[in-house]
Design a protein around this motif. Structure first.
Motif, PDB file in Angstrom:
ATOM      1  N   UNK A  35     -20.224  21.174   4.100  1.00 54.14           N
ATOM      2  CA  UNK A  35     -19.979  21.894   5.342  1.00 54.14           C
ATOM      3  C   UNK A  35     -20.471  23.331   5.215  1.00 54.14           C
ATOM      4  N   UNK A  36     -20.643  23.962   6.359  1.00 55.78           N
ATOM      5  CA  UNK A  36     -20.940  25.390   6.380  1.00 55.78           C
ATOM      6  C   UNK A  36     -19.627  26.156   6.155  1.00 55.78           C
ATOM      7  N   UNK A  37     -19.671  27.157   5.285  1.00 54.99           N
ATOM      8  CA  UNK A  37     -18.480  27.937   4.946  1.00 54.99           C
ATOM      9  C   UNK A  37     -18.694  29.397   5.311  1.00 54.99           C
ATOM     10  N   UNK A  38     -17.641  30.019   5.837  1.00 55.30           N
ATOM     11  CA  UNK A  38     -17.633  31.458   6.071  1.00 55.30           C
ATOM     12  C   UNK A  38     -16.696  32.099   5.054  1.00 55.30           C
ATOM     13  N   UNK A  39     -17.112  33.245   4.490  1.00 51.43           N
ATOM     14  CA  UNK A  39     -16.267  33.914   3.503  1.00 51.43           C
ATOM     15  C   UNK A  39     -16.083  35.374   3.892  1.00 51.43           C
ATOM     16  N   UNK A  40     -14.986  35.938   3.385  1.00 52.43           N
ATOM     17  CA  UNK A  40     -14.656  37.339   3.631  1.00 52.43           C
ATOM     18  C   UNK A  40     -14.006  37.907   2.384  1.00 52.43           C
ATOM     19  N   UNK A  41     -14.382  39.148   2.026  1.00 56.85           N
ATOM     20  CA  UNK A  41     -13.884  39.783   0.810  1.00 56.85           C
ATOM     21  C   UNK A  41     -12.984  40.949   1.210  1.00 56.85           C
ATOM     22  N   UNK A  60     -24.260  24.256   3.109  1.00 60.99           N
ATOM     23  CA  UNK A  60     -23.723  23.203   2.233  1.00 60.99           C
ATOM     24  C   UNK A  60     -24.460  23.149   0.901  1.00 60.99           C
ATOM     25  N   UNK A  61     -23.677  23.075  -0.191  1.00 65.79           N
ATOM     26  CA  UNK A  61     -24.204  22.960  -1.554  1.00 65.79           C
ATOM     27  C   UNK A  61     -25.174  24.101  -1.883  1.00 65.79           C
ATOM     28  N   UNK A  62     -24.917  25.257  -1.323  1.00 69.07           N
ATOM     29  CA  UNK A  62     -25.766  26.417  -1.573  1.00 69.07           C
ATOM     30  C   UNK A  62     -24.938  27.513  -2.249  1.00 69.07           C
ATOM     31  N   UNK A  91     -13.412  29.448   4.706  1.00 69.54           N
ATOM     32  CA  UNK A  91     -12.990  28.408   5.632  1.00 69.54           C
ATOM     33  C   UNK A  91     -14.222  27.688   6.163  1.00 69.54           C
ATOM     34  N   UNK A  92     -14.026  26.482   6.649  1.00 72.93           N
ATOM     35  CA  UNK A  92     -15.126  25.667   7.192  1.00 72.93           C
ATOM     36  C   UNK A  92     -15.425  26.125   8.615  1.00 72.93           C
ATOM     37  N   UNK A  93     -16.714  26.269   8.940  1.00 76.03           N
ATOM     38  CA  UNK A  93     -17.142  26.697  10.272  1.00 76.03           C
ATOM     39  C   UNK A  93     -18.157  25.694  10.813  1.00 76.03           C
ATOM     40  N   UNK A  94     -18.367  25.666  12.120  1.00 79.54           N
ATOM     41  CA  UNK A  94     -19.334  24.723  12.703  1.00 79.54           C
ATOM     42  C   UNK A  94     -20.760  25.029  12.257  1.00 79.54           C
ATOM     43  N   UNK A  95     -21.600  24.015  12.347  1.00 79.17           N
ATOM     44  CA  UNK A  95     -23.014  24.173  11.996  1.00 79.17           C
ATOM     45  C   UNK A  95     -23.670  25.149  12.968  1.00 79.17           C
ATOM     46  N   UNK A  96     -24.494  26.039  12.441  1.00 76.01           N
ATOM     47  CA  UNK A  96     -25.179  27.023  13.266  1.00 76.01           C
ATOM     48  C   UNK A  96     -24.441  28.335  13.412  1.00 76.01           C
ATOM     49  N   UNK A  97     -23.248  28.464  12.805  1.00 77.76           N
ATOM     50  CA  UNK A  97     -22.511  29.725  12.868  1.00 77.76           C
ATOM     51  C   UNK A  97     -23.247  30.801  12.072  1.00 77.76           C
ATOM     52  N   UNK A  98     -23.343  31.998  12.616  1.00 73.80           N
ATOM     53  CA  UNK A  98     -24.019  33.104  11.945  1.00 73.80           C
ATOM     54  C   UNK A  98     -23.004  34.176  11.566  1.00 73.80           C
ATOM     55  N   UNK A  99     -23.484  35.188  10.829  1.00 68.09           N
ATOM     56  CA  UNK A  99     -22.606  36.277  10.406  1.00 68.09           C
ATOM     57  C   UNK A  99     -22.074  37.055  11.612  1.00 68.09           C
ATOM     58  N   UNK A 100     -22.859  37.122  12.687  1.00 67.61           N
ATOM     59  CA  UNK A 100     -22.403  37.833  13.881  1.00 67.61           C
ATOM     60  C   UNK A 100     -21.227  37.133  14.547  1.00 67.61           C
ATOM     61  N   UNK A 101     -21.070  35.821  14.280  1.00 64.82           N
ATOM     62  CA  UNK A 101     -19.986  35.069  14.902  1.00 64.82           C
ATOM     63  C   UNK A 101     -18.678  35.153  14.112  1.00 64.82           C
TER      64      UNK A 101
END
Length: 295
Positions: A35-41, A60-62, A91-101
């Motif tokens: 899945x696509x993942x978004x992270x925050x520090x 995914x797998x990156x 957390x898991x995010x939908x495909x195509x989500x960008x950093x601006x989202x």
């Protein structure tokens, strides 16, 4: 969710500590899912550290890297012990989500989404060219027994960095969480284990300012686009109103012309044929003429 979303390397942030010098540490995040993942520090000391980038999207797998820079310090902490901590949320995010989202609501626990959180503690080490400095009776002295030799990497920016720690066996990895729990209990005054206090951690100040600047620029560009569209809409509305007024005038003119034509038709209908008096006069004259011609 049974599996971990991210694999973080290294397991702790190691900084080569020198007075009045910056130090950086590279952290690598590996996406273990499809899945696509978004992270925050986040950090307990946002004014002391600079994180770039502090948010991001991992395919995914990156893998993805971010750099933590400790600002130059004027004083060394007692016994070279640092209680600062970092929190990495994913957390898991939908495909195509960008950093601006990415928004802070994505990492809210009351949203019902699975939020994975991992804490990294900060470890300060002495530079390889000098031993650890320990305070004794208010003076700093060398302690050869605590001298640490660390192999350094030179970053392109000239800031020293250390390589990630070597991989340990699965058994040792299984013991790491328990050790972190003990350290968290000892540092409850700095980073409590309660979930509601985790939200008090703030992103690095510089990253927040840069994000605010980027958002303000985007808002300005969007406002300019909306203003241009609004002006175009006003011009279009003006043209439509002008066309409507012209159509109304033409319609009224056609109505008037139609009424004039109806009046003309009615007038011609009334004037069709000869008047009755004229017919009578012609008949009398005809009778008189016939009488004189044929007595």
């Amino acid at each position: 969710m049974a599996t971990h979303l991210l694999h973080i390397e290294p397991a702790e942030l190691r900084f080569v500590f020198e007075l009045k010098k910056q130090s950086s540490c590279l952290v690598q995040l590996a996406n273990n899912t499809d899945h696509f993942l978004a992270f925050k520090v986040k950090t307990t000391s946002p004014k002391k550290y600079c994180v770039r980038p502090n948010i991001g999207i991992i395919k995914p797998n990156d893998k993805c890297d971010f750099t933590v820079t400790m600002q130059a310090q004027r004083m060394a902490p007692p016994d070279m012990l640092c209680k600062d901590k970092f929190l990495i949320q994913s957390t898991v995010v939908p495909v195509g989500t960008t950093e601006d989202d990415i928004t802070s609501d994505m990492f809210a626990k009351d949203s019902g989404k699975f939020i994975e959180e991992k804490k990294l503690r900060v470890v300060l080490i002495s530079p390889p060219s000098s031993p650890v400095l320990l305070p004794v009776n208010g003076d700093m002295k060398h302690d050869p027994s605590n001298e640490i030799n660390v192999q350094k990497d030179r970053l392109p920016s000239g800031v020293e960095n250390i390589p990630p720690p070597r991989k340990v066996s699965e058994e040792v990895k299984g013991l790491e969480p328990a050790q972190d729990m003990k350290e968290d209990r000892a540092d409850e005054d700095i980073v409590p284990r309660q979930a509601e206090n985790v939200g008090d951690m703030k992103p690095a100040k510089d990253d927040v300012q840069s994000n605010l600047a980027n958002e303000s620029e985007e808002l300005k560009s969007k406002l300019s686009v909306m203003d241009s569209k609004l002006r175009e809409a006003e011009v279009t509305i003006t043209k439509l109103n002008e066309e409507r007024r012209r159509n109304t005038q033409e319609k009224d003119l056609l109505k008037k012309e139609l009424e004039v034509l109806k009046r003309q038709i009615n007038t011609k209908g009334n004037q069709a044929g000869f008047p009755f008096l004229f017919v009578c006069m012609v008949a009398l004259i005809s009778v008189a003429v016939g009488y004189y011609i044929h007595p």
